[in-house]
Design a protein around this motif. Structure first.
Motif, short mmCIF file in Angstrom:
data_model
loop_
_atom_site.label_atom_id
_atom_site.label_comp_id
_atom_site.label_asym_id
_atom_site.label_seq_id
_atom_site.Cartn_x
_atom_site.Cartn_y
_atom_site.Cartn_z
N ILE A 134 55.58 -37.56 -40.81
CA ILE A 134 54.25 -37.13 -40.53
C ILE A 134 53.17 -38.19 -40.94
CG2 ILE A 134 54.33 -35.89 -42.82
CD1 ILE A 134 52.38 -34.88 -39.68
N ALA A 135 52.36 -38.35 -40.16
CA ALA A 135 51.42 -39.43 -40.77
C ALA A 135 50.40 -39.09 -41.93
CB ALA A 135 50.66 -39.95 -39.46
N ILE A 136 50.53 -39.75 -42.79
CA ILE A 136 49.45 -39.60 -44.08
C ILE A 136 48.44 -40.64 -43.98
CG2 ILE A 136 49.42 -39.22 -46.52
CD1 ILE A 136 50.74 -37.01 -45.06
N ASN A 137 47.15 -40.14 -43.67
CA ASN A 137 46.23 -41.30 -43.51
C ASN A 137 46.18 -42.26 -44.80
OD1 ASN A 137 45.87 -40.61 -40.98
ND2 ASN A 137 43.95 -39.22 -41.48
N ASP A 140 49.79 -35.75 -54.76
CA ASP A 140 48.36 -35.15 -54.59
C ASP A 140 47.93 -35.45 -53.03
OD1 ASP A 140 45.53 -34.58 -54.76
OD2 ASP A 140 46.24 -33.78 -56.47
N ASP A 141 47.83 -36.72 -52.94
CA ASP A 141 47.43 -37.44 -51.64
C ASP A 141 48.25 -36.86 -50.43
OD1 ASP A 141 45.51 -38.99 -52.88
OD2 ASP A 141 46.51 -40.54 -52.71
N VAL A 142 49.32 -36.64 -50.32
CA VAL A 142 50.39 -36.05 -49.33
C VAL A 142 50.24 -34.69 -49.15
CG1 VAL A 142 52.72 -35.79 -48.63
CG2 VAL A 142 52.08 -37.89 -49.72
N GLU A 186 46.70 -33.89 -47.59
CA GLU A 186 46.39 -33.93 -46.08
C GLU A 186 47.40 -33.07 -45.44
OE1 GLU A 186 46.37 -37.73 -44.60
OE2 GLU A 186 45.74 -38.74 -46.34
N LEU A 187 48.53 -32.72 -46.02
CA LEU A 187 49.43 -31.80 -45.26
C LEU A 187 48.82 -30.61 -45.32
CD1 LEU A 187 52.11 -31.52 -43.37
CD2 LEU A 187 53.45 -31.44 -45.64
N ALA A 218 45.72 -29.45 -45.56
CA ALA A 218 44.78 -29.34 -44.72
C ALA A 218 45.07 -29.33 -43.22
CB ALA A 218 43.77 -30.61 -44.86
N LEU A 219 46.34 -29.83 -42.82
CA LEU A 219 46.76 -29.93 -41.48
C LEU A 219 47.24 -28.51 -41.14
CD1 LEU A 219 48.24 -33.34 -41.28
CD2 LEU A 219 46.03 -32.43 -40.11
N THR A 220 47.69 -27.82 -42.30
CA THR A 220 48.81 -26.45 -41.96
C THR A 220 47.83 -25.35 -42.53
OG1 THR A 220 50.54 -27.87 -42.85
CG2 THR A 220 51.03 -25.54 -42.69
N PRO A 221 47.77 -24.43 -41.43
CA PRO A 221 47.06 -23.30 -41.75
C PRO A 221 48.00 -22.06 -42.18
CG PRO A 221 47.28 -23.34 -39.47
CD PRO A 221 47.73 -24.71 -40.07
N GLY A 222 49.18 -22.10 -42.32
CA GLY A 222 50.17 -21.23 -42.82
C GLY A 222 50.01 -21.11 -44.45
#
Length: 408
Positions: A222-225, A318-320, A323-324, A326-330
């Motif tokens: 998974i891309a982590i900016n 914390d960064d990973v 971001e993850l 924020a991408l995951t509504p579950g």
């Protein structure tokens, strides 16, 4: 009368008969063959087995005149459109969506004892009615309807056969709220299209949780900016030496949405502190000795670990997770925790005590492998070889492996 005169009428009659036979043959060849009458699937031949089945009455036959009747809500129309989209290619029927008329296939919401995912399917000679209290229940009822039709209904080209649904009533609701399946995309990368196909299969069998194993020693998917080499470098390997791959954040969002449209919740996993060679190879500073190991394409486990004593490790985590999440509504985020054989028990407990609040900070509930119980797990879900357990409460252990695991 000459001989030629005597034979002319007979010749005409013979020729006329031959023409009639030829015409009959041409008519027969030109007629569309009647579709074979496939056996009707019994109502109890559904996976998973329904809670209640009452067979009886004549079956319903889909025809070119069949319509999909829906309530006015957008969600019901969407489920109806999904059903019609599956049935149209194989049947060749138009199956229009309508809010009017009688008969056909009806999708209907009403208050009742169906719960969030339960449904009732009633089939008879005039039509099929699916009733539920929520759209998810209708969707699961659609999966039962699919399984009751001949298997050829799943084909993408027109199949000339009989489409019948056995008469009777099916009432169903899930025994377990969490019905999960895991897909390991780390050891071997799967494309977006392949994951979509997997999700479609899960939906057919009413599985509602997709655990995506997004990181491991062999690849980061998974891309982590904020840490771009994780995917760009750490994602370029897999078991056996293949090229690997990763999902952009847009692709991951698409998969989450694709799953949600089928009432499947995505549970992403970032495995740690072990199973982290792809991350360690991507960033030397995550290693205790500051030296990045080579990428790994084998199948051994338990040899890698994040450096528990370094502050940068928790900045990374914390960064990973930020971001993850924020991408995951579950609801859930999986933090792994398994097979950390190169991490001491003290370091394992220290690491998990610092990481779990980070997950909570970003609004997610923790899921971990059963070894997490050897630390101080917050209220969480954790899978073991026996299946999903109840939420875990903190307890002390002499090892980060549960006692039964330590005994082998």
């Amino acid at each position: 009368m000459t001989r030629n005169d005597r034979t002319t009428p007979r010749t005409a009659r013979v020729l006329g008969s031959l023409l009639l036979v030829a015409a009959a043959g041409a008519f027969t060849l030109g007629a569309a063959p009647a579709p074979p009458e496939a056996p009707v699937t019994p109502l109890n031949q559904v996976v998973p087995a329904p809670a209640s089945v009452t067979p009886g009455g004549a079956p319903y036959r889909l025809t070119r005149a069949t319509a999909v009747r829906v309530d006015g809500s957008a969600e019901v129309r969407r489920v109806g459109g999904y059903l019609a989209g599956i049935l149209r290619p194989s049947t060749g029927y138009p199956l229009p969506l309508t809010e009017h008329g009688a008969g056909g296939i009806r999708l209907h919401l009403e208050k009742g004892g169906f719960g969030a995912e339960g449904y009732r399917l009633r089939s008879g000679p005039t039509g099929v009615t699916l009733t539920a209290s929520a759209p998810a229940g209708l969707f699961h009822g659609v999966q039962t309807l699919r399984q009751l039709l001949p298997a050829a209904v799943e084909k993408k080209t027109v199949q000339h056969q009989d489409w019948r649904i056995a008469g009777g009533t099916v009432e169903d609701r899930p025994r377990y709220a969490y019905r999960g399946a895991m897909l390991d995309v780390s050891r071997h990368f799967f494309t977006v299209a392949q994951v979509e196909r997997y999700i479609d299969e899960l939906a057919l069998y009413k599985v509602n949780e997709l655990h995506l194993h997004l990181s491991d020693d062999q690849g980061w998917r998974i891309a982590i900016n904020s840490w771009p080499r994780l995917a760009g470098y750490g994602g370029a390997s897999e078991v056996g030496g293949g090229k690997g791959g990763f999902y952009t954040q847009a692709e991951y969002r698409h998969l989450v949405s694709y799953a949600a449209a089928r009432y499947v919740e995505v549970v992403p996993e970032i495995d740690m502190p072990g199973h982290t060679n792809a991350a360690l190879a991507s960033y030397a500073k995550l290693n205790c000795d500051g030296v990045a190991p080579p990428r790994y394409t084998g199948t051994e486990v338990g040899f890698s670990s994040l450096c528990v004593s370094k502050d940068v490790t928790y900045t990374f985590v914390d960064d990973v997770i930020k971001e993850l999440a924020a991408l995951t509504p579950g609801r859930y985020l999986h933090i792994g925790g398994d097979e950390a054989h190169s991490t001491s028990h003290a370091d394992y407990v220290t690491f998990m005590d610092r990481v779990q609040p980070i997950v909570a900070k970003y609004g997610k509930k923790i899921i971990g492998w059963h070894q997490l119980t050897g630390a101080h797990p917050r209220r969480a879900r954790w899978p073991s070889t026996g299946g999903w357990t109840a939420p875990v409460r903190p307890r002390r252990s002499r090892s980060h492996r549960p006692p039964a695991t330590a005994r082998g």
